[in-house]
Design an enzyme around this catalytic site. Structure first.
Site, PDB file in Angstrom:
ATOM      1  N   LYS A  95       8.801 -96.608 -80.413  1.00  0.00           N
ATOM      2  CA  LYS A  95       8.239 -95.293 -80.726  1.00  0.00           C
ATOM      3  C   LYS A  95       8.584 -94.247 -79.648  1.00  0.00           C
ATOM      4  CE  LYS A  95       4.282 -96.987 -83.469  1.00  0.00           C
ATOM      5  NZ  LYS A  95       2.798 -96.916 -83.607  1.00  0.00           N
TER       6      LYS A  95
ATOM      7  N   TYR B 147       4.653 -94.027 -93.565  1.00  0.00           N
ATOM      8  CA  TYR B 147       3.266 -94.418 -93.279  1.00  0.00           C
ATOM      9  C   TYR B 147       2.322 -94.124 -94.449  1.00  0.00           C
ATOM     10  CZ  TYR B 147       3.567 -95.676 -88.254  1.00  0.00           C
ATOM     11  OH  TYR B 147       3.798 -96.300 -87.055  1.00  0.00           O
TER      12      TYR B 147
ATOM     13  N   ASN C 274       1.444 -96.370 -78.681  1.00  0.00           N
ATOM     14  CA  ASN C 274       1.409 -97.810 -78.412  1.00  0.00           C
ATOM     15  C   ASN C 274       2.794 -98.449 -78.450  1.00  0.00           C
ATOM     16  OD1 ASN C 274       1.766 -97.748 -81.149  1.00  0.00           O
ATOM     17  ND2 ASN C 274      -0.138 -98.780 -81.671  1.00  0.00           N
TER      18      ASN C 274
ATOM     19  N   HIS D  92       6.259-100.335 -83.296  1.00  0.00           N
ATOM     20  CA  HIS D  92       5.787-100.628 -84.652  1.00  0.00           C
ATOM     21  C   HIS D  92       6.398-101.954 -85.079  1.00  0.00           C
ATOM     22  CE1 HIS D  92       5.067-100.305 -88.998  1.00  0.00           C
ATOM     23  NE2 HIS D  92       6.297-100.804 -89.121  1.00  0.00           N
TER      24      HIS D  92
ATOM     25  N   GLU E  17      10.339-101.800 -95.497  1.00  0.00           N
ATOM     26  CA  GLU E  17      10.593-100.974 -94.306  1.00  0.00           C
ATOM     27  C   GLU E  17      12.049-101.063 -93.845  1.00  0.00           C
ATOM     28  OE1 GLU E  17       7.595-102.015 -91.407  1.00  0.00           O
ATOM     29  OE2 GLU E  17       5.995-101.080 -92.585  1.00  0.00           O
TER      30      GLU E  17
END
Ligand code: IDP
Ligand code: MG
Length: 136
Positions: free
Chosen positions: A12, A52, A115, A118, A129
């Site tokens: 990310k 998402y 964080n 993913h 995905e």
């Protein structure tokens, strides 16, 4: 019986920004994941919203999509025996505060939104995905 799977991993924006791409890729390789495909991209907010979509009713959806589209990300296809669950375990809990020692989010995560990684949460979603980012 061998059970080779592929899963989608994303490094990310918070981690790319801190130049952690190579370090995090090395963690995956050391744990036996093969990086089958990888590319650095920057996505539009509308693409993040589509990616998402499962979270569209959540209060954090707008911030989450703004964040994922805020800077470059690395999208990767990882392959290994039981890759989907193995990657979830290696990533650690969604909130880095709750993540176990030895996990990527414990080591690199800053907060529940920043964080660092993913990972697909099921074999079914891994296929969706991977196809989202790597339609050949
Ligand atoms: P996961 O990434 O561990 O699968 P999900 O529940 O699928 O976690 O949530 C997707 C992403 O949305 C998380 O990685 C995190 O960045 C963000 N997120 C999840 N829950 C919250 C929250 O309560 N506040 C802010 N961001 C959240
Ligand atoms: Mg998830």
């Amino acid at each position: 019986m061998s059970n080779i799977e592929q899963t989608l991993s994303i490094i990310k924006p918070d981690a790319v920004e801190r130049n952690l791409e190579n370090e995090i890729k090395q963690v995956f390789k050391e744990k036996g994941f093969q990086i089958i495909k990888a590319k650095k991209i920057k996505i539009e907010k509308s693409e993040a919203e589509s990616f998402y979509k499962v979270h569209e009713t959540k209060p954090f959806y707008n911030d989450l999509c703004a964040y994922l589209s805020s800077g470059p990300i690395i999208v990767m296809v990882l392959e290994k025996e039981n890759a989907v669950l193995g990657n979830r375990e290696l990533m650690g809990a969604t909130n880095p505060k709750d993540a176990e020692d030895g996990t990527i989010r414990k080591k690199y995560g800053i907060s529940i939104d920043k964080n660092s990684v993913h990972g697909s949460d099921s074999i079914e979603n891994a296929k969706i995905e991977i196809n989202f980012f790597f339609k050949d």
